[in-house]
Design a protein around this motif. Structure first.
Motif, PDB file in Angstrom:
ATOM      1  N   TYR A  70       0.830  -1.210   0.000  1.00  0.00           N
ATOM      2  CA  TYR A  70       0.000   0.000   0.000  1.00  0.00           C
ATOM      3  C   TYR A  70       0.863   1.259   0.000  1.00  0.00           C
ATOM      4  O   TYR A  70       1.879   1.314   0.686  1.00  0.00           O
ATOM      5  CB  TYR A  70      -0.883   0.038   1.258  1.00  0.00           C
ATOM      6  CG  TYR A  70      -1.991  -0.991   1.275  1.00  0.00           C
ATOM      7  CD1 TYR A  70      -2.835  -1.150   0.181  1.00  0.00           C
ATOM      8  CD2 TYR A  70      -2.202  -1.781   2.405  1.00  0.00           C
ATOM      9  CE1 TYR A  70      -3.860  -2.086   0.208  1.00  0.00           C
ATOM     10  CE2 TYR A  70      -3.222  -2.717   2.440  1.00  0.00           C
ATOM     11  CZ  TYR A  70      -4.053  -2.857   1.337  1.00  0.00           C
ATOM     12  OH  TYR A  70      -5.065  -3.778   1.372  1.00  0.00           O
ATOM     13  N   GLN A  71       0.436   2.227  -0.781  1.00  0.00           N
ATOM     14  CA  GLN A  71       1.061   3.551  -0.732  1.00  0.00           C
ATOM     15  C   GLN A  71       0.063   4.482  -0.040  1.00  0.00           C
ATOM     16  O   GLN A  71      -1.132   4.234  -0.068  1.00  0.00           O
ATOM     17  CB  GLN A  71       1.313   4.089  -2.151  1.00  0.00           C
ATOM     18  CG  GLN A  71       2.061   3.146  -3.072  1.00  0.00           C
ATOM     19  CD  GLN A  71       3.467   2.851  -2.599  1.00  0.00           C
ATOM     20  OE1 GLN A  71       4.118   3.736  -2.023  1.00  0.00           O
ATOM     21  NE2 GLN A  71       3.930   1.627  -2.798  1.00  0.00           N
ATOM     22  N   THR A  72       0.603   5.554   0.542  1.00  0.00           N
ATOM     23  CA  THR A  72      -0.286   6.536   1.151  1.00  0.00           C
ATOM     24  C   THR A  72      -1.201   7.121   0.070  1.00  0.00           C
ATOM     25  O   THR A  72      -0.727   7.490  -1.006  1.00  0.00           O
ATOM     26  CB  THR A  72       0.543   7.678   1.788  1.00  0.00           C
ATOM     27  OG1 THR A  72       1.431   7.060   2.708  1.00  0.00           O
ATOM     28  CG2 THR A  72      -0.337   8.676   2.510  1.00  0.00           C
TER      29      THR A  72
END
Ligand SMILES: NC(=O)c1ccc[n+]([C@@H]2O[C@H](COP(=O)([O-])OP(=O)(O)OC[C@H]3O[C@@H](n4cnc5c(N)ncnc54)[C@H](O)[C@@H]3O)[C@@H](O)[C@H]2O)c1
Ligand SMILES: O=C(O)C[C@H](O)C(=O)O
Ligand SMILES: [Mn+2]
Length: 546
Positions: A540-542
């Protein structure tokens, strides 16, 4: 974007993993339960749920639910269990899902459905499906020849979806840059034409100029929208597959999986087998059973390898035989396809040419050392045929490759038994180890899925202008040496449990070939770096939205 749009977008949605800050910023508070889970926790919980399902089709449906709601979680899970999930999300379970596609239909799975009855909407349809994403890889099918199960019309879209999943899980292709496409040109499957639930165009397949114009419109529109796209063709019919490949292969980055992908994996398997038997390719006699798209594609690849190894074309050609419905193929047959013609034999070579109308007769006249099945005809490599072959060669190489499982020309276990452990075997779908007279034999999987993900990643990493025979040959040779061929019962191909690792090897070899030939547009001259730079990982990326 509204909170619901975020939650409903599989490329953005993280489910319970949205952080507190993200929940606040994007107004997701209250729309998901309070507990915040990590991707690690989500992956472990979801894996347990998959395991609790009874059948592979149920597992597939559950996994598709994850796919449709959260792409990162899906790929985290798949990439951690590649060998276990491949038969579920890909072949052979994908055959069941295609046969029930219209009745099980829930979600378009981000595919583009292009209808020959509405060519004017093609550009818009492709744009809608891409939804602003930078598409670099398309798998397209017209579903005329899905695996060995025939014509499935629009329902065949799942093969494009499934092939793309393997690109990501095996090689790390960014799933937000891919697009599955089905060219719905009708179907000749009477069951679908008669079915009230069938979702595709309910008319016979359109053929001739209108078909080829539609295919060309697709190619040109795609090139206009996504100039660097890698175009992968899957499961087209025998009369169209090679024609389409030949038309476009020098003009853009294009790849036919059944012709080229299968050719590469079978060559790699044969090279692996010869490493075990310590024999030379130039000493083999090759028989292709089922000389259609895959059969002829494989034969051409093995033939090209012989020529590369120094044989003249005529010398090399004398090592090949093809058997199709009519029996051994002869050059006086006016139904031969252009791909069969170069390998058809002269009747004068045989005293009993007119009797060579079956596989059994052909095997006993030719005494092949390599027998490859792509016939869609189950159980045709019979005990008698296999024993006859084995009586005339020390280490028979036998690859029954027809998919799905029910269509395989033979089972690995029988082949080991009938050849008294001497057979060097690969099958199209995964096969369990076979224990025979105290030796455990590992069975290689001769499926193009072992090669096309790395081939695609390497070609895309190099930003190659075309995908040419040198790159294809580099891919086939890159799998050599991965298996310890001195071990009793060693497989002719590396195991699917190591697919992620050797896909990188394949990708690097292919990128290197493109760079060395001067047809790569990537800045670096280092293929390892080029591949590393485009490799995607499921993390996951922000969330950052405008
Ligand atoms: N393992 C792999 O990676 C792989 C890859 C591609 C295709 N395949 C399998 O190979 C099979 C063929 O696929 P294709 O795309 O080449 O299809 P195709 O329709 O182009 O070719 C099938 C050929 O088999 C011939 N055939 C049919 N009945 C026969 C019989 N009784 N005896 C001899 N020949 C017969 C047909 O005339 C045709 O030429 C399928 O089952 C497919 O799943 C496997
Ligand atoms: O899809 C597969 O499993 C391999 C191959 O492309 C086939 O058509 O059988
Ligand atoms: Mn295929």
């Amino acid at each position: 974007m509204t909170p619901n749009e975020i939650l409903n977008d599989p490329f953005l949605n993280k489910g319970t993993a949205f952080t507190e800050a993200e929940r606040k910023q994007y107004h997701l508070t209250g729309l998901i339960p309070a507990q915040i889970r990590s991707l690690r926790e989500q992956t472990d919980f979801t894996y347990k749920q998959v395991e609790s399902k009874d059948s592979n089709l149920e597992k597939r449906l559950f996994l598709m639910e994850i796919f449709n709601t959260n792409r990162i979680l899906y790929y985290k899970l798949f990439s951690e269990h590649v060998a276990e999930f491949m038969p579920i999300v890909y072949d052979p379970t994908i055959a069941d899902s295609i046969e029930h596609y219209s009745s099980l239909y829930m979600n378009p799975e981000n595919a583009a459905f292009l209808s020959i009855d509405d060519p004017d909407s093609m550009k818009e349809s492709l744009k809608n499906a891409a939804n602003g994403r930078d598409i670099q890889l398309i798998v397209v099918t017209d579903a005329e020849g899905i695996l060995g199960i025939g014509d499935w019309g629009t329902d065949g879209v799942d093969i494009a979806v499934g092939k793309l999943m393997v690109y990501t899980a095996a090689a790390g292709v960014d799933p937000s840059k891919v697009l599955p496409v089905v060219l719905d040109v009708g179907t000749n499957n009477q069951k679908l034409l008669d079915s009230p639930v069938y979702l595709g165009n309910q008319h016979k397949r359109v053929r001739g100029d209108q078909y080829f114009d539609f295919v060309d419109q697709f190619v040109q529109t795609t090139k206009g929208l996504f100039p660097d796209v890698y175009l992968h063709w899957e499961d087209f019919g025998r009369s169209n597959a090679a024609k389409i490949l030949n038309k476009y292969k020098d003009k853009m980055v294009t790849f036919n999986d059944d012709i080229q992908g299968t050719g590469i994996i079978v060559l790699a398997g044969i090279l692996g087998a010869l490493q075990i038997s310590k024999q030379k390719l130039a000493d083999q006699r090759y028989l292709s059973f089922g000389a259609g798209t895959a059969g002829a594609g494989i034969t051409k690849r093995i033939f090209d390898e012989m020529v590369e190894q120094g044989l003249s074309e005529d010398e090399a050609r004398s090592h090949f035989y093809m058997v199709d419905k009519q029996g051994l193929l002869f050059d006086d047959d006016d139904t031969l396809t252009p791909e069969q013609k170069p390998f058809a034999r002269k009747r004068s070579e045989f005293a009993n040419a007119d009797k060579l109308t079956s596989l059994a007769a052909a095997v006993s006249a030719i005494h092949p050392t390599i027998l490859v099945g792509t016939s869609t005809q189950p159980d045709t490599f019979t005990e008698a045929i296999v024993k006859d072959m084995a009586a005339h060669t020390e280490r028979p190489i036998i690859f029954p490759l027809s998919n799905p499982t029910v269509l395989a020309e033979a089972k690995a276990e029988d082949l080991i038994k009938w050849t008294d452990g001497k057979g060097l075997i690969a099958t199209g779908i995964p096969a369990d180890d076979v224990t025979y007279k105290g030796v455990t034999y590992q069975i290689g999987q001769g499926n193009n899925a072992l090669i096309y993900p790395g081939l695609g990643l390497g070609t895309m990493a190099a930003k190659a202008t075309v995908l040419n025979d040198e790159m294809i040959s580099a891919a086939a040779h890159s799998l050599g040496g991965i298996v310890d061929s001195s071990k009793p019962g060693a497989a002719v191909l590396p195991p699917v449990t190591r697919l992620a690792e050797f896909s990188q090897t394949v990708a690097q070899a292919v990128a290197k070939s493109a760079i060395d030939q001067g047809i790569a547009r990537v800045e670096t001259k280092n293929p390892v770096e080029a591949v590393e730079n485009i490799k995607w990982e499921p993390e996951y990326q922000t969330l950052r939205l405008k």
